[in-house]
Scaffold this active site. Sequence first.
Site, mmCIF file in Angstrom:
data_model
loop_
_atom_site.group_PDB
_atom_site.id
_atom_site.type_symbol
_atom_site.label_atom_id
_atom_site.label_comp_id
_atom_site.label_asym_id
_atom_site.label_seq_id
_atom_site.Cartn_x
_atom_site.Cartn_y
_atom_site.Cartn_z
ATOM 1 C CE1 TYR A 23 -3.694 -2.449 0.140
ATOM 2 C CE2 TYR A 23 -2.716 -3.254 2.188
ATOM 3 C CZ TYR A 23 -3.631 -3.392 1.155
ATOM 4 O OH TYR A 23 -4.478 -4.472 1.133
ATOM 5 C CG ASP A 88 -28.360 -3.985 0.372
ATOM 6 O OD1 ASP A 88 -28.077 -4.402 -0.773
ATOM 7 O OD2 ASP A 88 -28.878 -4.711 1.246
ATOM 8 C CG HIS A 101 -9.989 -1.812 -4.607
ATOM 9 N ND1 HIS A 101 -10.383 -1.939 -3.298
ATOM 10 C CD2 HIS A 101 -11.090 -1.992 -5.367
ATOM 11 C CE1 HIS A 101 -11.681 -2.219 -3.274
ATOM 12 N NE2 HIS A 101 -12.133 -2.239 -4.506
ATOM 13 C CB SER A 103 -3.403 -3.794 -3.997
ATOM 14 O OG SER A 103 -4.651 -4.201 -3.443
HETATM 15 C C1 DQA Z 1 -7.727 -2.456 -0.778
HETATM 16 C C2 DQA Z 1 -7.796 -3.927 -1.205
HETATM 17 C C3 DQA Z 1 -8.620 -4.750 -0.216
HETATM 18 O O1 DQA Z 1 -8.670 -6.114 -0.627
HETATM 19 C C4 DQA Z 1 -7.993 -4.692 1.153
HETATM 20 O O2 DQA Z 1 -8.795 -5.377 2.096
HETATM 21 C C5 DQA Z 1 -7.687 -3.299 1.606
HETATM 22 C C6 DQA Z 1 -7.225 -2.312 0.637
HETATM 23 C C7 DQA Z 1 -6.802 -1.641 -1.699
HETATM 24 O O3 DQA Z 1 -6.901 -0.412 -1.649
HETATM 25 O O4 DQA Z 1 -5.979 -2.203 -2.417
HETATM 26 O O5 DQA Z 1 -7.727 -3.012 2.795
HETATM 27 O O6 DQA Z 1 -9.033 -1.899 -0.877
#
Ligand code: DQA
Length: 143
Positions: A23, A88, A101, A103
């Site tokens: 991250y 929802d 995301h 990642s």
């Molecule tokens: C995430 C990816 C998710 O699978 C994970 O649980 C996260 C971060 C990302 O920003 O890559 O906490 O959302």
Amino acid sequence: MKKIALINGVNLDRLGKREPQIYGSETLPELVSAIKAEAEKLGVEIIDYQSNVEGEIVNKIYELSDAGVELGIINPAAFTHTSIALRDCIAGASIKFVEVHISNIHKREEFRHTSLTAPVCHAQICGMGREGYFAALRYLASL
Ligand code: DQA
């Protein structure tokens, strides 16, 4: 001025400390202030919110929706893969969300491959690191 919600879910308050190989080393306050600086250049306002509590995020989305916010960026983090409640809520609120995301969730463990929230979002960006937030911002600002 156009308002864009920026919602970060569970564990994202730990950015910079948490699994930096995945991250990155930037903290959430650093990232949010960079996003706000970019938003200012684009002439839009960011309303940011982070919580580790699912129901608090649901309440905040309804609050923003009822206040007339129409656009949003959301990284639901692990709630992406687990939360029917959040799905929802997004479906029922009138905010057009881009799901981000950091990642690439599709390159990781199988349980991350399913997003319960993406089908009720307008778009999804993943695997572009912090840039995903900026791409979402530029896109929403252009609408
Ligand atoms: C995430 C990816 C998710 O699978 C994970 O649980 C996260 C971060 C990302 O920003 O890559 O906490 O959302």
